[in-house]
Design an enzyme around this catalytic site. Structure first.
Site, mmCIF file in Angstrom:
data_model
loop_
_atom_site.group_PDB
_atom_site.id
_atom_site.type_symbol
_atom_site.label_atom_id
_atom_site.label_comp_id
_atom_site.label_asym_id
_atom_site.label_seq_id
_atom_site.Cartn_x
_atom_site.Cartn_y
_atom_site.Cartn_z
ATOM 1 N N GLU A 117 93.341 14.860 38.206
ATOM 2 C CA GLU A 117 93.953 14.706 39.540
ATOM 3 C C GLU A 117 93.419 15.733 40.532
ATOM 4 O O GLU A 117 93.839 15.781 41.684
ATOM 5 C CB GLU A 117 95.483 14.832 39.452
ATOM 6 C CG GLU A 117 96.153 13.693 38.712
ATOM 7 C CD GLU A 117 95.728 12.328 39.229
ATOM 8 O OE1 GLU A 117 95.780 12.117 40.451
ATOM 9 O OE2 GLU A 117 95.331 11.486 38.408
ATOM 10 N N ARG A 155 66.052 20.201 48.164
ATOM 11 C CA ARG A 155 64.817 19.640 48.727
ATOM 12 C C ARG A 155 64.483 20.266 50.081
ATOM 13 O O ARG A 155 63.378 20.082 50.593
ATOM 14 C CB ARG A 155 64.862 18.115 48.794
ATOM 15 C CG ARG A 155 65.806 17.521 49.778
ATOM 16 C CD ARG A 155 65.923 16.030 49.521
ATOM 17 N NE ARG A 155 64.700 15.285 49.818
ATOM 18 C CZ ARG A 155 64.281 14.971 51.039
ATOM 19 N NH1 ARG A 155 64.981 15.332 52.085
ATOM 20 N NH2 ARG A 155 63.163 14.287 51.222
ATOM 21 N N ASP A 170 62.661 13.292 58.122
ATOM 22 C CA ASP A 170 63.701 12.498 57.468
ATOM 23 C C ASP A 170 64.818 12.128 58.430
ATOM 24 O O ASP A 170 65.042 12.830 59.413
ATOM 25 C CB ASP A 170 64.348 13.313 56.332
ATOM 26 C CG ASP A 170 63.567 13.209 55.042
ATOM 27 O OD1 ASP A 170 62.764 12.291 54.911
ATOM 28 O OD2 ASP A 170 63.803 14.071 54.167
#
Ligand SMILES: C[S@@+](CC[C@H](N)C(=O)[O-])C[C@H]1O[C@@H](n2cnc3c(N)ncnc32)[C@H](O)[C@@H]1O
Length: 246
Positions: A117, A155, A170
């Site tokens: 939980e 990255r 990107d």
């Protein structure tokens, strides 16, 4: 960059972080990934990491003490850096490219993986962990979230991705989605590669890509476009796209 992960499922690591760009980053020492088994920091016969929730209710809650001992061990193993501690949680601050860029500047991260939980509230409160979410949905555990977080951040560490330009272009890096990409063949199932990309005309290709990145962002994610932040050329191109002229 060093990243320590604390989890009850250490065997799922490195998983996808062992291949491709991440595998090479680790081989080259750009990413030092160390995985700790949370159960090694329990003190009872059953190696329990969870307990019933105070106040009742369904499910189990992860106890704070094993996380605290794991963090003490991580800090003792590397006293020269003060790590930034991140607790995976759907309630945390959302991971974005901008947040990833800031994290990529840090030498040492610790990522705590929840289960059940969730984790006792004293983990963020008493252990100084910042909660981080990879999106508005609920996973069964923090391991996949940790892998996403580590890959997105690592990255961006200089040298991790071969050509730095490919990270800079990107989606999200320049505040826009990336332009559409094509490779061979020149025609596929009735869809031709845009003429300009075959022209060899570098300036026209650059302009086309910039216009298409704007067109794509306007169509798919208009919320990302910050007109104040656009350069003059981008404003002209955006106006062309909007007017249907481009
Ligand atoms: C089933 S979830 C607990 C969800 C919790 N009951 C809630 O509603 O906030 C178990 C664990 O998965 C991880 N997790 C689930 N969804 C996540 C997300 N979107 N981002 C990051 N971690 C997530 C967290 O470590 C969390 O403690």
């Amino acid at each position: 960059m060093r990243v320590d992960v604390v989890t009850i499922f250490p065997d799922v690591f490195p998983g996808p972080l062992s291949v491709g760009v991440m595998g090479r980053a680790r081989d080259r020492g750009l990413l030092d990934l160390v995985v700790w088994d949370l159960r090694d920091f329990t003190e009872d016969r059953h190696r329990s990491v969870d307990d019933l929730p105070y106040g009742g209710g369904v499910g189990m809650v992860m106890k704070p003490e094993p996380f605290g001992r794991a963090l003490d061990a991580i800090r003792a193993a590397r006293p020269e850096t003060a790590p930034r501690v991140l607790l995976t949680s759907p309630q945390g601050e959302r991971l974005t490219q901008a947040r990833a860029r800031a994290l990529a500047e840090l030498p040492h991260l610790v990522v705590l993986c929840g289960r059940y939980e969730g984790v006792d509230e004293r983990v963020p409160l008493a252990l100084g962990a910042d909660e981080i979410s990879i999106g508005d949905y609920v996973l069964t555990g923090g391991e996949l979230a940790a892998m996403v977080l580590i890959e997105v951040v690592a990255r961006l560490v200089p040298g991790a991705v071969g050509q730095r330009a490919s990270v800079a272009d990107d989606s999200f890096s320049a505040g826009l989605l990336d332009f559409p990409q094509f490779t061979r063949p020149p025609e596929y199932r009735g869809h031709a590669v845009p003429e300009v990309l075959l022209s060899g005309h570098h300036e026209e290709i650059r302009r086309w890509r910039k216009r298409e990145a704007l067109r794509r962002t306007l169509g798919r994610r208009p919320d990302l476009i910050d007109e104040e932040a656009l350069d003059d050329e981008a404003r002209v191109l955006l106006a062309e796209v909007r007017s249907g002229a481009g």
